[in-house]
Design a protein around this motif. Sequence first.
Motif, PDB file in Angstrom:
ATOM      1  N   GLN A 192      -1.296   4.521   3.402  1.00 46.09           N
ATOM      2  CA  GLN A 192      -1.618   3.124   3.120  1.00 46.09           C
ATOM      3  C   GLN A 192      -2.793   2.649   3.975  1.00 46.09           C
TER       4      GLN A 192
ATOM      5  N   THR B 215       2.259   1.071  -5.261  1.00 51.03           N
ATOM      6  CA  THR B 215       2.798  -0.261  -5.529  1.00 51.03           C
ATOM      7  C   THR B 215       2.116  -1.306  -4.644  1.00 51.03           C
ATOM      8  N   ASN B 216       2.486  -2.541  -4.862  1.00 52.82           N
ATOM      9  CA  ASN B 216       2.032  -3.641  -4.017  1.00 52.82           C
ATOM     10  C   ASN B 216       2.980  -3.735  -2.828  1.00 52.82           C
TER      11      ASN B 216
ATOM     12  N   THR C 269       4.417  -5.289   0.295  1.00 56.67           N
ATOM     13  CA  THR C 269       4.445  -6.630   0.898  1.00 56.67           C
ATOM     14  C   THR C 269       5.398  -6.718   2.084  1.00 56.67           C
TER      15      THR C 269
ATOM     16  N   LYS D  92       0.231  -3.273   4.774  1.00 58.15           N
ATOM     17  CA  LYS D  92       0.434  -4.032   3.539  1.00 58.15           C
ATOM     18  C   LYS D  92      -0.818  -4.021   2.663  1.00 58.15           C
ATOM     19  N   GLY D  93      -0.603  -4.010   1.358  1.00 56.20           N
ATOM     20  CA  GLY D  93      -1.728  -4.065   0.427  1.00 56.20           C
ATOM     21  C   GLY D  93      -1.263  -3.751  -0.981  1.00 56.20           C
ATOM     22  N   ASP D  94      -2.092  -4.075  -1.950  1.00 60.10           N
ATOM     23  CA  ASP D  94      -1.783  -3.762  -3.346  1.00 60.10           C
ATOM     24  C   ASP D  94      -2.429  -2.425  -3.693  1.00 60.10           C
ATOM     25  N   PHE D  95      -1.597  -1.410  -3.842  1.00 53.21           N
ATOM     26  CA  PHE D  95      -2.080  -0.061  -4.114  1.00 53.21           C
ATOM     27  C   PHE D  95      -1.714   0.387  -5.532  1.00 53.21           C
ATOM     28  N   SER D  96      -1.514  -0.563  -6.421  1.00 56.49           N
ATOM     29  CA  SER D  96      -1.051  -0.260  -7.778  1.00 56.49           C
ATOM     30  C   SER D  96      -2.025   0.638  -8.534  1.00 56.49           C
ATOM     31  N   ASN D  97      -3.312   0.576  -8.197  1.00 57.28           N
ATOM     32  CA  ASN D  97      -4.313   1.345  -8.924  1.00 57.28           C
ATOM     33  C   ASN D  97      -4.834   2.553  -8.151  1.00 57.28           C
ATOM     34  N   THR D  98      -4.269   2.823  -6.992  1.00 60.30           N
ATOM     35  CA  THR D  98      -4.715   3.958  -6.181  1.00 60.30           C
ATOM     36  C   THR D  98      -4.320   5.270  -6.844  1.00 60.30           C
TER      37      THR D  98
END
Length: 308
Positions: free
Chosen positions: A132, A237-238, A240, A247-253
């Motif tokens: 992350q 995933t996001n 939180t 923390k972070g939004d990793f939905s598109n990684t």
Amino acid sequence: MSDAIPSRLGSINGAADKKALFLKVFAGEVLATFQQHNVFLDKTTVRTIANGKSAQFPATGIATTGYHTPGTEILGDEINHAERVITIDDLLTSSTFIANIDEAMNHYDVRSTYSNEIGFQLAKKMDENIAQVMALTAREAATITGNPGGTTLTNATYATDSAVLASGLFDAQQTLDEKNVPDNDRNAFFLPAQYYLLAQNTTVINQWYDGKGSISEGTILKVAGLPIIKTNSIPQTNVTTGPDAYKGDFSNTVALVAHKGSTGTVKLMDLAAESEYDIRRQGTLMVAKYAVGHGILRPEAAVELASA
């Protein structure tokens, strides 16, 4: 009839402490499992501290050049400085309690199984945290004014098209080269789905092109000069919850490419194991733990491959 003379498995040379060896076995199994499953730690810059809550990583900018006019005084050019501070997380533990009665009635050894599971979970959590941070590093602005920041390469078919994914690795290598990141200690990290997608690409593994891998073995070693590392810890995933640093939004990684210097790890308490019999509860508490922290060091040394 005489009493039997048991061989006490936990005693060292018949000494009075009948559990002396048990902790060593437990600790060794936890350490071995942790090292077997942890893939990210040695791909970061690691520093161990004796005390304190954080560690400072100084950053130095780039020197400049200029043509000298005969007779003029050379005064020196300013080089920018900055720092990154990595803070230790709270103590992370994994534990289990084994009741005497359950262990006595059980027909197989559970301590080895439990110690392996404890080591695996600690390794998994560390890998997830580092992955992350690596993704966040690729999104971070430059540490030093004038230096480049991180890079996110985007293609909607990175996750599904092996040719496009392989091309993304060449683009990532080019990006790191153009940012003067050392070409050693770079690695690419993939989820199993993308790893095996690449392994089926006959161009990537074709020995006529000096490909490194095998369809029969389901392996791929290198693409674009990058060692390919398979892991389930790429964030998807996001996130939180947990420490703010992760923390972070990793939905598109989809994948990560990073030099060892992109991310830092600070150790306050290295991996350790403890085991103690509790007479009040008639059982043994087994605990493994570490206190570490991970953080961004050099954003220019990380690249994220994203689907959007």
